[in-house]
Design a protein around this motif. Structure first.
Motif, PDB file in Angstrom:
ATOM      1  N   LYS A  95     -12.430  28.442   6.708  1.00 24.64           N
ATOM      2  CA  LYS A  95     -11.750  29.444   7.195  1.00 24.64           C
ATOM      3  C   LYS A  95     -12.897  30.822   7.474  1.00 24.64           C
ATOM      4  N   TYR A  96     -12.705  31.134   8.766  1.00 17.60           N
ATOM      5  CA  TYR A  96     -13.410  32.741   8.839  1.00 17.60           C
ATOM      6  C   TYR A  96     -12.723  33.748   8.422  1.00 17.60           C
ATOM      7  N   LEU A  97     -13.629  34.706   7.804  1.00 14.17           N
ATOM      8  CA  LEU A  97     -13.220  35.867   7.311  1.00 14.17           C
ATOM      9  C   LEU A  97     -13.219  37.217   8.128  1.00 14.17           C
ATOM     10  N   GLU A  98     -12.708  38.099   8.035  1.00 12.95           N
ATOM     11  CA  GLU A  98     -12.771  39.135   9.165  1.00 12.95           C
ATOM     12  C   GLU A  98     -13.956  39.615   9.570  1.00 12.95           C
ATOM     13  N   ASP A  99     -15.164  39.557   8.702  1.00 13.57           N
ATOM     14  CA  ASP A  99     -16.563  39.908   9.233  1.00 13.57           C
ATOM     15  C   ASP A  99     -16.991  38.651   9.865  1.00 13.57           C
ATOM     16  N   GLY A 100     -16.391  37.511  10.236  1.00  8.18           N
ATOM     17  CA  GLY A 100     -16.887  36.428  10.631  1.00  8.18           C
ATOM     18  C   GLY A 100     -17.751  35.530  10.161  1.00  8.18           C
ATOM     19  N   THR A 101     -17.710  35.562   8.783  1.00  8.75           N
ATOM     20  CA  THR A 101     -18.396  34.687   7.962  1.00  8.75           C
ATOM     21  C   THR A 101     -17.491  33.258   7.553  1.00  8.75           C
ATOM     22  N   LYS A 102     -18.197  32.065   7.633  1.00 16.01           N
ATOM     23  CA  LYS A 102     -17.447  31.003   7.487  1.00 16.01           C
ATOM     24  C   LYS A 102     -17.563  30.377   5.977  1.00 16.01           C
TER      25      LYS A 102
END
Length: 159
Positions: A95-102
């Motif tokens: 899943k990708y978080l809001e800050d773009g990290t996987k």
């Protein structure tokens, strides 16, 4: 145990070295452990202290012989990552978080959907980088030397 090539290799491994896993099939079914090594060419993992087999080693020059217990590899489909919240085995997804990290997340029926952190052991290098300067290494002074300056036009190729 001899080397056995895998018929079909897994491309995307969701189990990493250092993960806390539960064995779901085999003689150690239901036991948990940490992955010591992942053998990707065979689709197998070695779980620390599990799937022990007896190995007969002949005495040789510089080492003692005898019967030793070693950890045998398990097929990767026979282990599942433990959910960090519930402590039960679960499937893993990304899943990708809001800050773009996987990040890896737990999924499945008994899963909480929590983020599964990357193991700390992956930050350490297995083979240390060489710290000595060899004969073919470029000196630091030459690497840091400025060879191009856009404002002054130094280092521009003649077109």
């Amino acid at each position: 145990m001899g080397w056995k090539a895998a018929e079909k290799l897994f491309r995307h491994w969701k189990i990493l070295r250092g993960d806390n896993v539960m064995i779901i099939r085999g003689k150690d079914k239901g036991e948990t452990g940490i992955i010591k090594r992942a053998i990707r060419s065979q689709n197998r993992v070695i779980v620390e202290g599990k799937n022990l087999v007896k190995k007969h080693i002949k005495q040789g020059q510089g080492h003692e012989g005898g019967i030793f217990s070693i950890e045998a590899p398990l097929h990767v489909s026979n282990v599942q990552v433990l959910d960090p919240v519930t402590g039960k085995p679960c499937k893993t997804g990304y899943k990708y978080l809001e800050d773009g990290t996987k990040v890896r997340v737990s999924r499945g029926l008994a899963a909480s959907g929590a983020v599964i952190p990357r193991p700390e052991i992956l930050k350490e290098r297995r083979k240390p980088r060489p710290s000595f300067v060899g004969p073919k290494d470029t000196p630091v002074e030459l690497v840091l030397e400025k060879t191009y300056d856009a404002k002054a036009g130094i280092g521009m190729p003649d077109l």
